[in-house]
Design a protein around this motif. Structure first.
Motif, PDB file in Angstrom:
ATOM      1  N   LYS A 144       0.828  -0.672  -0.038  1.00  0.00           N
ATOM      2  CA  LYS A 144      -0.089  -0.125  -0.216  1.00  0.00           C
ATOM      3  C   LYS A 144       0.564   1.157  -0.068  1.00  0.00           C
ATOM      4  O   LYS A 144       0.730   2.398  -0.411  1.00  0.00           O
ATOM      5  N   LYS A 147       1.319   1.843  -3.791  1.00  0.00           N
ATOM      6  CA  LYS A 147       0.646   1.632  -4.483  1.00  0.00           C
ATOM      7  C   LYS A 147      -0.983   2.438  -3.162  1.00  0.00           C
ATOM      8  O   LYS A 147      -1.059   1.157  -2.974  1.00  0.00           O
ATOM      9  N   ASP A 149      -3.660   3.177  -3.779  1.00  0.00           N
ATOM     10  CA  ASP A 149      -4.780   2.560  -4.313  1.00  0.00           C
ATOM     11  C   ASP A 149      -4.611   0.670  -4.941  1.00  0.00           C
ATOM     12  O   ASP A 149      -5.910   0.643  -5.659  1.00  0.00           O
ATOM     13  N   HIS A 150      -3.286   0.291  -4.130  1.00  0.00           N
ATOM     14  CA  HIS A 150      -4.164  -0.604  -5.214  1.00  0.00           C
ATOM     15  C   HIS A 150      -5.463  -1.439  -3.413  1.00  0.00           C
ATOM     16  O   HIS A 150      -5.317  -1.989  -2.776  1.00  0.00           O
ATOM     17  N   ILE A 151      -6.406  -2.418  -4.236  1.00  0.00           N
ATOM     18  CA  ILE A 151      -7.738  -2.897  -3.207  1.00  0.00           C
ATOM     19  C   ILE A 151      -7.212  -3.956  -2.937  1.00  0.00           C
ATOM     20  O   ILE A 151      -7.420  -4.169  -1.548  1.00  0.00           O
ATOM     21  N   GLU A 176     -10.778   3.154   3.964  1.00  0.00           N
ATOM     22  CA  GLU A 176      -9.365   3.945   3.111  1.00  0.00           C
ATOM     23  C   GLU A 176      -9.825   3.452   1.862  1.00  0.00           C
ATOM     24  O   GLU A 176      -9.772   3.739   0.592  1.00  0.00           O
ATOM     25  N   LEU A 180     -11.796   4.396  -2.579  1.00  0.00           N
ATOM     26  CA  LEU A 180     -10.499   4.767  -4.139  1.00  0.00           C
ATOM     27  C   LEU A 180     -12.431   4.196  -4.195  1.00  0.00           C
ATOM     28  O   LEU A 180     -12.980   4.280  -6.018  1.00  0.00           O
TER      29      LEU A 180
END
Length: 398
Positions: A144, A147, A149-151, A176, A180
């Motif tokens: 995280k 990245k 926004d790495h779900i 969080e 997104l």
């Protein structure tokens, strides 16, 4: 063991196969017409290599080439190879080897942040399946960070927090992720689970706090009842020199003192028995009877302070005597009961008709390890005389 007879079939038909092999031609064998063509397919004997090496048609050549030219590949290419290898292991549920492959990929130190984030996330998944929750959480955090926004990394981090019982942190990870992807069902379900378990944990904590407070109040009331009766507790050696001057303290100090003094009545861990006070305010003690002549003991888990010793001895040595009393002399009317002065080692004879409370209130009697103990001897026996020799014996007065 006898040798197998000639022509024996014990080699699972191998002899028969070899015989048939002599008369049967091997398919695809080299012959005078194709041997050069076949040799040219073997990397060791090739005269010229193909311009494009297809791993499907030339797997051996592709493998050799990858070994020879591995140093020519970029760190990203090497890391991607290890990632694919790790994914294959993961699909096979070989999570330990998957962890090794993903780790090797990360060691290539490539500059592709997204690739590194995937390697961390995948390794987190492998660790999670192995039960290495803390390592999985650390990898999800690292992914995280690379990245944000790495779900998948966020999902894995939230799962780890739940497994570690860090429910508030799990909610933060889920929130969080939902910022997104607000409609992501996995995140929504995970958040609901974290919220439910957080509320359950808080409820259990409140119950535990109430229970602990109740038990503490019961301990203080029990200690007060023991003190009111003038019963002396022999504290463990480790606590005899601690807090001895703090009886007049208030608040936390008095509670700490209660815990300290209750060490003397909470030591029956093996049996689970300890002194308790019933609803009528009567104390019930765990009591130990010692028979030194035969190296035997009897344990009474709840001896009412108002009961006499003869009440229990009449039951224990009634019609059926213990098997170790081979001479059949341990009859209630033959028995003498003593307690030992823990300071001076003197013996005090107890009147069997007297209640337990009266004995415990004697100034020379102390309760050690939460359990009053008494020595039982046969009156006038040779062992009784020998046991008392050299010791000061007094009859207890009430």
């Amino acid at each position: 063991m006898a040798a197998p007879a000639q022509g024996d079939d014990s080699d699972d038909g191998m002899g028969e196969f070899m015989e048939s092999f002599k008369t049967r031609k091997y398919k695809n064998a080299f012959n005078e017409g194709n041997w050069e063509e076949e040799f040219d397919k073997v990397p060791m004997f090739m005269k010229t290599a193909p311009e494009e090496i297809d791993p499907l048609n030339h797997p051996d050549l592709a493998c050799i080439q990858s070994i020879i030219h591995d140093d020519d590949r970029t760190p990203e290419e090497k890391a991607r190879t290890y990632k694919d290898e790790g994914n294959d292991y993961f699909k096979e549920k070989n999570y330990k080897k998957a962890v090794v492959s993903y780790t090797e990929g990360l060691k290539k130190n490539c500059v592709d942040l997204e690739l590194n984030a995937i390697l961390y996330t995948n390794r987190a998944a492998a660790h999670f399946h192995l039960g290495n929750i803390r390592s999985a959480f650390n990898d999800a955090t690292a992914a995280k960070k690379l990245k944000p926004d790495h779900i998948k990394a966020i999902l894995r981090g939230a799962q780890c927090c739940i497994e570690l019982h860090h429910y508030l942190e799990a909610l933060q990870w889920c929130d969080e992720g939902l910022r997104l992807l607000p409609t992501d069902k996995n995140l929504q379900e995970l958040r609901a689970k974290a919220d439910k378990q957080k509320r359950e944990a808080e409820r259990d904590a409140r119950k535990a706090k109430v229970k602990a407070k109740k038990e503490q109040n019961e301990k203080i009331a029990l200690l007060a009842a023991i003190k009111e009766r003038g019963i002396k507790l022999l504290k463990p050696k480790a606590s005899q020199h601690k807090g001895s001057d703090s009886e007049d303290d208030d608040g936390g100090s008095s509670r700490a003192l209660a815990d300290l003094e209750l060490d003397g009545i909470s030591s029956q861990k093996a049996t689970g028995a300890r002194v308790y006070m019933d609803e009528q305010g009567v104390l019930h003690w765990p009591v130990l009877f010692l028979y030194p002549e035969h190296k035997q003991t009897d344990f009474i888990s709840a001896f009412c302070e108002n009961s006499s010793f003869i009440d229990h001895l009449a039951v224990m040595f009634g019609e059926e005597l213990p098997p170790w009393d081979t001479e059949r002399k341990y009859r209630p009317q033959n028995l003498q009961l003593f307690f030992e002065d823990h300071e001076k080692g003197n013996l005090y004879q107890v009147d069997l008709e007297k209640p337990l409370l009266g004995v415990l209130q004697n100034q020379r009697c102390t309760v050690k390890a939460g359990t009053p103990s008494f020595i039982v001897l046969v009156s006038g026996s040779p062992f009784c005389k020998q046991f008392q020799s050299g010791k000061k014996v007094q009859r207890l007065k009430f």
